[in-house]
Design an enzyme around this catalytic site. Sequence first.
Site, PDB file in Angstrom:
ATOM      1  CE1 TYR A   1      -6.220   7.451  -3.202  1.00 20.71           C
ATOM      2  CE2 TYR A   1      -8.390   7.241  -2.178  1.00 20.71           C
ATOM      3  CZ  TYR A   1      -7.020   7.439  -2.066  1.00 20.71           C
ATOM      4  OH  TYR A   1      -6.462   7.647  -0.836  1.00 20.71           O
TER       5      TYR A   1
ATOM      6  CG  ASP B   1      -2.157  -0.811   1.052  1.00 18.67           C
ATOM      7  OD1 ASP B   1      -2.371  -1.310  -0.069  1.00 18.67           O
ATOM      8  OD2 ASP B   1      -2.910  -0.977   2.028  1.00 18.67           O
TER       9      ASP B   1
ATOM     10  CG  HIS C   1      -4.785   6.594   6.625  1.00 20.12           C
ATOM     11  ND1 HIS C   1      -5.872   6.482   7.455  1.00 20.12           N
ATOM     12  CD2 HIS C   1      -5.276   6.643   5.347  1.00 20.12           C
ATOM     13  CE1 HIS C   1      -6.978   6.480   6.718  1.00 20.12           C
ATOM     14  NE2 HIS C   1      -6.643   6.575   5.444  1.00 20.12           N
TER      15      HIS C   1
ATOM     16  CG  ASP D   1     -11.287   9.249  -0.074  1.00 18.91           C
ATOM     17  OD1 ASP D   1     -11.779  10.207   0.560  1.00 18.91           O
ATOM     18  OD2 ASP D   1     -10.392   8.518   0.392  1.00 18.91           O
TER      19      ASP D   1
ATOM     20  CG  ASP E   1     -10.093  10.643   3.223  1.00 19.67           C
ATOM     21  OD1 ASP E   1     -10.468   9.453   3.201  1.00 19.67           O
ATOM     22  OD2 ASP E   1      -9.140  11.066   2.568  1.00 19.67           O
TER      23      ASP E   1
ATOM     24  N   GLY F   1      -1.842   3.316   4.702  1.00 16.05           N
ATOM     25  CA  GLY F   1      -2.865   3.842   3.800  1.00 16.05           C
ATOM     26  C   GLY F   1      -2.381   4.888   2.825  1.00 16.05           C
TER      27      GLY F   1
ATOM     28  CG  HIS G   1     -10.311   5.747   3.689  1.00 13.82           C
ATOM     29  ND1 HIS G   1     -10.164   6.351   2.448  1.00 13.82           N
ATOM     30  CD2 HIS G   1     -10.544   4.433   3.444  1.00 13.82           C
ATOM     31  CE1 HIS G   1     -10.295   5.438   1.507  1.00 13.82           C
ATOM     32  NE2 HIS G   1     -10.523   4.262   2.089  1.00 13.82           N
TER      33      HIS G   1
END
Length: 451
Positions: A311, A107, A149, A272, A184, A157, A186
């Site tokens: 993304y 990742d 992250h 995202d 975000d 991440g 996430h």
Amino acid sequence: MDTGGNSLPSGADGVKRKVSYFYDPEVGNYYYGQGHPMKPHRIRMTHALLAHYGLLQHMQVLKPCPARDRDLCRFHADDYVSFLRGITPETQQDQLRQLKRFNVGEDCPVFDGLYSFCQTYAGGSVGGAVKLNHGLCDIAINWAGGLHHAKKCEASGFCYVNDIVLAILELLKQHERVLYVDIDIHHGDGVEEAFYTTDRVMTVSFHKFGDYFPGTGDIRDIGFGKGKYYSLNVPLDDGIDDESYHCLFKPIIGKVMEIFRPGAVVLQCGADSLSGDRLGCFNLSIKGHAECVRFMRSFNVPLLLLGGGGYTIRNVARCWCYETGVALGIEVDDKMPQHEYYEYFGPDYTLHVAPSNMENKNSHQLLDEIRAKLLDNLSTLRHAPSVQFQERPPDTELPEADEDHDDGDERWDPDSDMEIDDERYFVFPVSSFSHCPIPSNLHFTCLLVLQ
């Protein structure tokens, strides 16, 4: 949608909000590798839109000064920073144990210029905080930042260095309280973890929860010790739309601003959470996403806007271009001007894209329960924590340009309309912090650097 807060009206008041925008023209050259969803090229696409919409002329445009080792070690472990500085695609096979230890691999791959990339995006975020601290702008923007992250000792991440934590540490030199808001998709786990035990930083994260990276951010995660109730998590399900999102965002953030009364706000604008993202599963429109920026701007508190995830890169560029306009108080046209990446935006060649017809799995009952729970948590905080500044670290100064930095970048175009940000960030000896009001249990291990 109402603007909330104590806003100057959007539109012609743009000149009343001084905006500093950080951008390095080299940032789009960094490449995580074939097939990797994180593409720094999206920052260059965003910049191209800003240029052709004429927004750059309304901002101070700065090339960030790269963060140095000791800047990064204000939060990150020195052995981790040393590893990032030394690792290359050619040497990684000789450091397999270190790669595993620091979670660098699939990742978070090793790529050419990795450390320079980290220095660049972190330098923009810290530079923005310095500008805000000195009152040189009302809003600072670094779309290359927002990598939420990264942990003290490891990558996570797609994030290697946590520029957000570094920027907040800078803001804490000047402000008693700093608010961090994360939109975000996430969970903003790295930032929450760094400040989980302090009442000087409140973190609020709106994110997809349940079998989704990074798997943290339960509504019951509220902070610990002095930080209890200073972490707010808003767990959401697939398909949330603008209306549902803002029936949570506005009352929660409105109450946070009323009770916590931050001296500065950091807003991570991960794109995202937009409809149609390659990795996301929310259904926000660009205007719905940008409404969060508009709402935070309305409180007239020093504001740092950062990037993050995103993304489907054509939509990321659309979003951050529009949100730059919101920061400036300028409504940009939907019809996109011709520019070097125009073909990315076909067949409509417009700034806005319609959300999909995907199912919204967030029921009214669920949203009501989340809102009630979080507002109840906030009600336990009777007033903003008071910090007595008897003695604190001196403010980062804005010194004259380093002689060592003169002519240091031959790539720089002297005809560019961008200024180089020559601010320098200093690390102070432990003695400077002897009476500092920063809680001792805050995760600041590397902030106190012995000299």
